[in-house]
Design an enzyme around this catalytic site. Structure first.
Site, PDB file in Angstrom:
ATOM      1  N   GLU A  94      -9.793  -0.613   5.185  1.00  0.00           N
ATOM      2  CA  GLU A  94     -10.320  -0.204   6.485  1.00  0.00           C
ATOM      3  C   GLU A  94     -11.643  -0.925   6.772  1.00  0.00           C
ATOM      4  OE1 GLU A  94      -8.526   1.422   8.450  1.00  0.00           O
ATOM      5  OE2 GLU A  94      -7.531   3.158   7.558  1.00  0.00           O
TER       6      GLU A  94
ATOM      7  N   ASP B 129       0.852  -1.194   0.000  1.00  0.00           N
ATOM      8  CA  ASP B 129       0.000   0.000   0.000  1.00  0.00           C
ATOM      9  C   ASP B 129       0.885   1.239   0.000  1.00  0.00           C
ATOM     10  OD1 ASP B 129       0.930  -0.256   2.619  1.00  0.00           O
ATOM     11  OD2 ASP B 129      -1.039  -0.533   3.512  1.00  0.00           O
TER      12      ASP B 129
ATOM     13  N   HIS C 184      -7.628  -3.329  10.162  1.00  0.00           N
ATOM     14  CA  HIS C 184      -7.340  -3.145   8.735  1.00  0.00           C
ATOM     15  C   HIS C 184      -6.135  -3.981   8.318  1.00  0.00           C
ATOM     16  CE1 HIS C 184      -4.649   0.677   9.458  1.00  0.00           C
ATOM     17  NE2 HIS C 184      -3.917  -0.425   9.537  1.00  0.00           N
TER      18      HIS C 184
ATOM     19  N   ASN D 157      -7.626  -1.370  14.294  1.00  0.00           N
ATOM     20  CA  ASN D 157      -9.043  -1.503  13.920  1.00  0.00           C
ATOM     21  C   ASN D 157      -9.265  -2.716  13.000  1.00  0.00           C
ATOM     22  OD1 ASN D 157      -7.964  -0.714  11.483  1.00  0.00           O
ATOM     23  ND2 ASN D 157      -9.196   1.145  11.254  1.00  0.00           N
TER      24      ASN D 157
HETATM   25  P1  PGA Z   1       2.371  -0.993  12.505  1.00  0.00           P
HETATM   26  O1  PGA Z   1       1.121  -0.771  11.527  1.00  0.00           O
HETATM   27  O2  PGA Z   1       3.109  -2.176  11.988  1.00  0.00           O
HETATM   28  O3  PGA Z   1       3.188   0.260  12.389  1.00  0.00           O
HETATM   29  O4  PGA Z   1       1.786  -1.238  13.864  1.00  0.00           O
HETATM   30  C1  PGA Z   1       0.329  -1.864  11.183  1.00  0.00           C
HETATM   31  C2  PGA Z   1      -0.858  -1.399  10.370  1.00  0.00           C
HETATM   32  O5  PGA Z   1      -1.468  -0.379  10.718  1.00  0.00           O
HETATM   33  O6  PGA Z   1      -1.196  -2.077   9.383  1.00  0.00           O
END
Ligand code: PGA
Length: 248
Positions: free
Chosen positions: A142, A68, A137, A135
């Protein structure tokens, strides 16, 4: 089939997932894979870099797709996913530049860029590695995302925008949208790995694995996949009952 593997410490977790990745790449040197960015994969990428330096694994014949990318921020912002993946992994391994595929949200026609990105995969990916947001995602898919969603522009949940300050830095402009591989491409992959570490992920790991499957927690939609692995450290697994775990 979903597999949940727990490791005693963040160090064990990172070492073992890196070793699994090196073994995967040794078995399938021409693998096509999507890779995530953020804080979670960084210690794993360090281990993978060591394996490549030691000659145990090589990216020479692999194809890497960025999972992404944030939109609406400067192309050279340090929190861009492309910048994070380069710093943590690609600048230190032997992937030929033409085998690295980026999402470019600054494209004039974002929908056409996304369609070309999907076409460049030439079929289902061999491996998709994913972090998980608090959350639920995966990528920037999302809550509320359909399992049929394809690579596209998405609006970020407000919490995702706020959380991105840890990538972009205090006082820097934060993204409110991005482009992401869709759940359709993720679900089509032969193998899915979800990585989570730290107690900040314990609640969502539990909910994703034990609550009913729901588009409100997109990672739960992956439970129906034929070959989906959760690699979690003890802190991220702390709200899971022993019955769902195997030890790493
Ligand atoms: P993080 O992010 O590895 O920085 O915790 C994970 C995400 O939000 O997909």
């Amino acid at each position: 089939m979903i597999h949940v593997v727990r490791y005693e410490s963040p160090q064990h977790w990172a070492e073992h997932v890196a070793a699994r990745f090196a073994a995967f790449l040794a078995d399938e040197p021409a693998a096509r894979m999507a890779l995530p960015t953020g804080a979670t994969p960084e210690p794993i990428y360090s281990g993978i870099v060591e394996s490549v330096r030691a000659g145990i694994a090589s990216f020479r014949r692999a194809q890497v797709f960025l999972l992404d990318e944030f939109g609406g921020v400067a192309p050279d912002a340090k929190g861009r996913c492309d910048a994070m993946l380069r710093r943590a992994l690609l600048d230190h391994v032997d992937l030929p530049p033409e085998r690295y595929h980026r999402l470019t949200p600054e494209a004039e026609d974002v929908a056409a860029m996304c369609a070309a990105y999907d076409a460049s995969m030439q079929g289902p990916l061999d491996l998709v590695m994913l972090g998980i947001g608090r959350n639920g995602h995966v990528g920037m898919n999302e809550p509320g995302t359909s399992p049929e969603s394809v690579t596209r522009r998405v609006e970020l949940a407000p919490g995702t925008t706020q959380a991105s300050v840890r990538y972009f830095g205090e006082g820097q402009p934060l993204p409110t949208w991005g482009v992401t591989l869709g759940l359709r491409e993720i679900l089509a992959a032969r193998t899915i790995w979800i990585i989570a570490s730290g107690d900040g992920k314990a609640d969502i790991v539990r909910d994703v694995l034990l609550e009913p499957v729901s588009a409100q927690r997109p990672a739960s939609l992956l439970r129906g996949h034929a070959n989906c692995w959760f690699f979690v450290d003890a802190a991220a697994a702390s709200r899971l009952p022993a019955g769902v775990l195997s030890r790493g």
